[in-house]
Design an enzyme around this catalytic site. Structure first.
Site, PDB file in Angstrom:
ATOM      1  N   ASP A 192       0.814  -1.219   0.000  1.00  0.00           N
ATOM      2  CA  ASP A 192       0.000   0.000   0.000  1.00  0.00           C
ATOM      3  C   ASP A 192       0.848   1.270   0.000  1.00  0.00           C
ATOM      4  O   ASP A 192       0.349   2.347   0.293  1.00  0.00           O
ATOM      5  CB  ASP A 192      -0.962  -0.005   1.197  1.00  0.00           C
ATOM      6  CG  ASP A 192      -0.216  -0.012   2.521  1.00  0.00           C
ATOM      7  OD1 ASP A 192       1.009  -0.224   2.508  1.00  0.00           O
ATOM      8  OD2 ASP A 192      -0.864   0.197   3.561  1.00  0.00           O
ATOM      9  N   HIS A 244      22.515  -1.013 -18.179  1.00  0.00           N
ATOM     10  CA  HIS A 244      21.598  -0.397 -17.216  1.00  0.00           C
ATOM     11  C   HIS A 244      21.768  -1.000 -15.822  1.00  0.00           C
ATOM     12  O   HIS A 244      20.806  -1.341 -15.141  1.00  0.00           O
ATOM     13  CB  HIS A 244      20.142  -0.504 -17.707  1.00  0.00           C
ATOM     14  CG  HIS A 244      19.889   0.348 -18.908  1.00  0.00           C
ATOM     15  ND1 HIS A 244      18.907   0.075 -19.828  1.00  0.00           N
ATOM     16  CD2 HIS A 244      20.510   1.465 -19.345  1.00  0.00           C
ATOM     17  CE1 HIS A 244      18.938   0.989 -20.788  1.00  0.00           C
ATOM     18  NE2 HIS A 244      19.904   1.848 -20.521  1.00  0.00           N
ATOM     19  N   ASP A 257      26.609   7.041 -14.621  1.00  0.00           N
ATOM     20  CA  ASP A 257      25.623   7.682 -15.503  1.00  0.00           C
ATOM     21  C   ASP A 257      24.528   8.207 -14.593  1.00  0.00           C
ATOM     22  O   ASP A 257      23.752   7.437 -14.027  1.00  0.00           O
ATOM     23  CB  ASP A 257      25.086   6.646 -16.498  1.00  0.00           C
ATOM     24  CG  ASP A 257      24.170   7.258 -17.561  1.00  0.00           C
ATOM     25  OD1 ASP A 257      23.684   8.388 -17.362  1.00  0.00           O
ATOM     26  OD2 ASP A 257      23.943   6.579 -18.578  1.00  0.00           O
ATOM     27  N   ASP A 264      21.752  14.504 -18.206  1.00  0.00           N
ATOM     28  CA  ASP A 264      22.104  13.101 -18.418  1.00  0.00           C
ATOM     29  C   ASP A 264      23.598  13.047 -18.732  1.00  0.00           C
ATOM     30  O   ASP A 264      23.998  13.289 -19.859  1.00  0.00           O
ATOM     31  CB  ASP A 264      21.256  12.554 -19.581  1.00  0.00           C
ATOM     32  CG  ASP A 264      21.484  11.069 -19.832  1.00  0.00           C
ATOM     33  OD1 ASP A 264      22.216  10.441 -19.047  1.00  0.00           O
ATOM     34  OD2 ASP A 264      20.923  10.546 -20.817  1.00  0.00           O
ATOM     35  N   HIS A 266      24.856   0.349 -28.645  1.00  0.00           N
ATOM     36  CA  HIS A 266      23.730   1.294 -28.488  1.00  0.00           C
ATOM     37  C   HIS A 266      23.902   2.491 -29.407  1.00  0.00           C
ATOM     38  O   HIS A 266      24.938   2.649 -30.057  1.00  0.00           O
ATOM     39  CB  HIS A 266      23.591   1.723 -27.018  1.00  0.00           C
ATOM     40  CG  HIS A 266      24.793   2.384 -26.431  1.00  0.00           C
ATOM     41  ND1 HIS A 266      25.195   3.655 -26.782  1.00  0.00           N
ATOM     42  CD2 HIS A 266      25.702   1.951 -25.514  1.00  0.00           C
ATOM     43  CE1 HIS A 266      26.273   3.981 -26.085  1.00  0.00           C
ATOM     44  NE2 HIS A 266      26.618   2.954 -25.318  1.00  0.00           N
ATOM     45  N   HIS A 282      20.250  10.644 -27.694  1.00  0.00           N
ATOM     46  CA  HIS A 282      18.788  10.758 -27.715  1.00  0.00           C
ATOM     47  C   HIS A 282      18.415  12.187 -27.383  1.00  0.00           C
ATOM     48  O   HIS A 282      19.226  12.933 -26.816  1.00  0.00           O
ATOM     49  CB  HIS A 282      18.164   9.782 -26.705  1.00  0.00           C
ATOM     50  CG  HIS A 282      18.793   9.839 -25.344  1.00  0.00           C
ATOM     51  ND1 HIS A 282      18.456  10.795 -24.408  1.00  0.00           N
ATOM     52  CD2 HIS A 282      19.774   9.088 -24.764  1.00  0.00           C
ATOM     53  CE1 HIS A 282      19.188  10.614 -23.316  1.00  0.00           C
ATOM     54  NE2 HIS A 282      20.008   9.593 -23.502  1.00  0.00           N
ATOM     55  N   HIS A 312      14.803  10.318 -22.010  1.00  0.00           N
ATOM     56  CA  HIS A 312      14.671   9.975 -23.423  1.00  0.00           C
ATOM     57  C   HIS A 312      13.481  10.792 -23.900  1.00  0.00           C
ATOM     58  O   HIS A 312      12.337  10.368 -23.819  1.00  0.00           O
ATOM     59  CB  HIS A 312      14.442   8.471 -23.613  1.00  0.00           C
ATOM     60  CG  HIS A 312      15.617   7.651 -23.156  1.00  0.00           C
ATOM     61  ND1 HIS A 312      15.539   6.328 -22.818  1.00  0.00           N
ATOM     62  CD2 HIS A 312      16.927   7.989 -22.975  1.00  0.00           C
ATOM     63  CE1 HIS A 312      16.735   5.882 -22.449  1.00  0.00           C
ATOM     64  NE2 HIS A 312      17.591   6.883 -22.532  1.00  0.00           N
ATOM     65  N   GLU A 316      26.779  10.148 -26.494  1.00  0.00           N
ATOM     66  CA  GLU A 316      27.240   9.197 -25.481  1.00  0.00           C
ATOM     67  C   GLU A 316      27.769   7.893 -26.060  1.00  0.00           C
ATOM     68  O   GLU A 316      27.255   6.819 -25.759  1.00  0.00           O
ATOM     69  CB  GLU A 316      26.108   8.909 -24.484  1.00  0.00           C
ATOM     70  CG  GLU A 316      24.778   8.515 -25.122  1.00  0.00           C
ATOM     71  CD  GLU A 316      23.742   8.144 -24.061  1.00  0.00           C
ATOM     72  OE1 GLU A 316      24.062   7.294 -23.211  1.00  0.00           O
ATOM     73  OE2 GLU A 316      22.632   8.681 -24.094  1.00  0.00           O
ATOM     74  N   TYR A 329      32.234  -1.566 -24.584  1.00  0.00           N
ATOM     75  CA  TYR A 329      31.954  -2.493 -23.481  1.00  0.00           C
ATOM     76  C   TYR A 329      32.488  -3.869 -23.858  1.00  0.00           C
ATOM     77  O   TYR A 329      31.995  -4.493 -24.791  1.00  0.00           O
ATOM     78  CB  TYR A 329      30.444  -2.561 -23.221  1.00  0.00           C
ATOM     79  CG  TYR A 329      29.807  -1.188 -23.176  1.00  0.00           C
ATOM     80  CD1 TYR A 329      29.721  -0.472 -21.984  1.00  0.00           C
ATOM     81  CD2 TYR A 329      29.334  -0.592 -24.348  1.00  0.00           C
ATOM     82  CE1 TYR A 329      29.182   0.797 -21.963  1.00  0.00           C
ATOM     83  CE2 TYR A 329      28.794   0.684 -24.330  1.00  0.00           C
ATOM     84  CZ  TYR A 329      28.719   1.376 -23.140  1.00  0.00           C
ATOM     85  OH  TYR A 329      28.190   2.633 -23.128  1.00  0.00           O
ATOM     86  N   ARG A 338      31.830   4.716 -21.012  1.00  0.00           N
ATOM     87  CA  ARG A 338      30.888   5.579 -21.743  1.00  0.00           C
ATOM     88  C   ARG A 338      31.189   7.012 -21.316  1.00  0.00           C
ATOM     89  O   ARG A 338      31.519   7.264 -20.154  1.00  0.00           O
ATOM     90  CB  ARG A 338      29.438   5.202 -21.440  1.00  0.00           C
ATOM     91  CG  ARG A 338      28.417   6.081 -22.186  1.00  0.00           C
ATOM     92  CD  ARG A 338      26.997   5.515 -22.153  1.00  0.00           C
ATOM     93  NE  ARG A 338      26.459   5.366 -20.807  1.00  0.00           N
ATOM     94  CZ  ARG A 338      26.352   4.227 -20.155  1.00  0.00           C
ATOM     95  NH1 ARG A 338      26.716   3.097 -20.724  1.00  0.00           N
ATOM     96  NH2 ARG A 338      25.863   4.192 -18.924  1.00  0.00           N
ATOM     97  N   GLU A 360      29.335  10.799 -21.779  1.00  0.00           N
ATOM     98  CA  GLU A 360      28.061  11.371 -22.245  1.00  0.00           C
ATOM     99  C   GLU A 360      27.940  12.834 -21.833  1.00  0.00           C
ATOM    100  O   GLU A 360      28.122  13.175 -20.660  1.00  0.00           O
ATOM    101  CB  GLU A 360      26.894  10.581 -21.625  1.00  0.00           C
ATOM    102  CG  GLU A 360      25.529  11.184 -21.916  1.00  0.00           C
ATOM    103  CD  GLU A 360      24.383  10.309 -21.423  1.00  0.00           C
ATOM    104  OE1 GLU A 360      24.554   9.625 -20.393  1.00  0.00           O
ATOM    105  OE2 GLU A 360      23.314  10.312 -22.070  1.00  0.00           O
TER     106      GLU A 360
HETATM  107 MG    MG Z   1      22.958   8.566 -19.456  1.00  0.00          MG
HETATM  108 MG    MG Z   2      21.614   9.144 -22.191  1.00  0.00          MG
END
Ligand code: MG
Ligand code: MG
Length: 472
Positions: free
Chosen positions: A40, A244, A261, A272, A379, A383, A390, A413, A417, A435, A437
């Site tokens: 709840d 992620h 990130d 971002d 990737h 964006h 996004h 970005e 990897y 990465r 960015e």
């Molecule tokens: Mg990012």
């Molecule tokens: Mg991004």
């Protein structure tokens, strides 16, 4: 919030939208529902981005109707004042506040929406409404249109006979940021830069991923932001090769990189930023090679954020640089079996084998054509960025990749990897994830990096990482 923090911003957005609509157009938006976290308890409420963009309203149970060329173009249905509920759930502006402080031409309690909507829709033909997103809202809207049709038989007025997705007009407006919006985005970017610098300064072997997360998210709040605009990612070592990764549970280890990130949401506009730095403050030779390659690709792509350059061209820039760099570093080589496997996943014919005397250019072209670079760069390059991380706005227009225009903000970005168990990769590169960015505004004069306040050059990073501990 019982009054909007930026009433002029929302008024300007409504004006832009009403100007962009066609005669006979109406727009209907609903607030987001509360989402249950568990049992709840609910997640903290986040208003729907479209609805907030146009009104600044932050409460649930709200609908907004905007009608082109109407005497009262801006109508709201909101939670009524209720002292008892407000004691539990928080202050409500009510319909009175919607008119007095949010600028609505008229407002009513939310539970009058179903009965009032049929009359309010009469005379309109196209309804900008996100159909098939919420079954209850769909039912209410369809019921209102049915009721309006019955009345129309008597009064002969138009009734909406087409739904238009808000992406068509509203999301195109959101793609182009005004100076007032950019001011908020710059604030979000500045806070995020400061937070990343703090995280770099406190990094050392043994510090946990969650400690960096706490420092970042804490800094976002402390400097007046809403908090992170998306779940903060802190990946040490091979955790950085999980795109992620949000568990943020492991200790940082000497000799590893950490990839962070994280972006602050300030008045619902988010930054971002990603940076990758060595836990012990010094890049190893292998880390340095891959890092410099990603940075070169990022800088080249940023330089292409200019009017008329397409989203695809910007991506192709990073792919070309990263692929050539991976060849030179021995991360990618010609391999017929790997090529056959890669092509098997694509809808292209298997090309003839490359000749033994193929040039580097031919090899790079082939690795791109067969998408073998995706093994390490899987990737896109960026964006749109705004109220959503996004952000909305089409990436393709009439079959063509969207061309960047002044006022658009996008992330750049690129990354590389290498999975820790990748036996095709030279051993020294395994388990490295990088990465970088930044958030980039397109202007007539060229790219403007909103997030330049956090270092990314190797020497600058090495000077900052761990500096807080060295100062003790
Ligand atoms: Mg990012
Ligand atoms: Mg991004």
């Amino acid at each position: 919030m019982t009054a909007p923090r930026h009433p002029d911003l929302h008024r300007a957005h409504r004006r832009r939208l009403l100007d962009a609509l066609q005669p006979g157009d109406a727009v209907l938006l609903f607030a987001s529902p509360h989402h249950i976290r568990s049992n709840d308890t609910e997640y903290r409420y986040r208003p729907d981005s479209d609805l907030w963009y146009l009104t600044g309203w932050e409460q649930p149970e709200c609908a907004v109707l905007l009608r082109k060329d109407a005497a009262q173009p801006f109508l709201m249905f909101v939670q009524p004042r209720n002292p008892e509920r407000e004691t539990w759930e928080g202050r409500r502006p009510g319909p009175e506040g919607a008119v007095a402080r949010f600028g609505a031409d008229a407002a009513w309690p939310y539970d009058e929406l179903a009965t009032r909507l049929p009359d309010l829709l009469m005379g309109y033909r196209d309804l900008h409404y996100a159909v098939a997103r919420d079954a209850d809202h769909d039912q209410l809207v369809i019921g209102a249109i049915r009721a309006a049709r019955r009345k129309a038989r008597r009064n002969g007025l138009d009734v909406p006979d087409a739904f238009i997705d808000p992406a068509r007009v509203l999301h195109e407006l959101r793609l182009f940021k005004s100076e007032a919006e950019l001011e908020l985005m710059r604030r979000a970017a500045d806070i995020t830069c400061q937070a990343h610098r703090l995280a770099m300064a406190m990094t050392a072997p043994g510090v946990a991923e969650y400690e960096l997360e706490a420092a970042l998210d804490g800094a976002f709040r402390r400097m007046g932001g809403n908090g992170p605009g998306y779940s903060t990612i802190v990946g040490g070592g091979a955790n950085a090769t999980i795109l992620h990764y949000v568990e943020n549970r492991d200790p940082l280890r000497d000799g590893d990189l950490v990839c962070v990130d994280a972006g602050c949401e300030y008045d619902f506009y988010t930054a971002d930023i990603t940076r990758t730095w060595p836990v012990n403050g010094r890049f190893s030779p292998a880390q340095r090679q891959l890092y410099q390659l990603v940075l070169d690709a990022q800088l080249a792509a940023i330089d292409r954020v200019r009017p008329g350059v397409s989203h695809k061209e910007i991506h192709d820039t990073t792919v070309a640089i990263l692929t050539r760099g991976m060849v030179r570093l021995g991360l990618l080589a010609y391999d017929r079996a790997a090529e056959e496997e890669a092509v098997g996943k694509l809808e292209i014919e298997l090309p003839d084998p490359l000749p033994d005397d193929a040039t580097e250019d031919q090899l790079v072209d082939r690795l791109i054509e067969t998408e073998r670079y995706k093994r390490y760069y899987m990737h896109g390059t960026g964006h749109w960025l705004g109220i959503d991380v996004h952000d909305v706005g089409a990436y393709v227009a009439l079959g063509d990749s969207r061309r960047t225009q002044p006022g658009m903000v996008q992330t750049i970005e690129p990354g590389l990897y290498v999975a820790p168990d990748d036996e095709q990769a030279p051993e020294r590169f395994r388990g490295i994830g990088i990465r970088i960015e930044d958030d980039v505004l397109c202007t007539e004069a060229g790219p403007v990096v909103l997030t330049a306040g956090v270092p990314k050059a190797i020497e600058e990073i090495e000077a900052l990482v761990g500096s807080e501990l060295r100062a003790r």
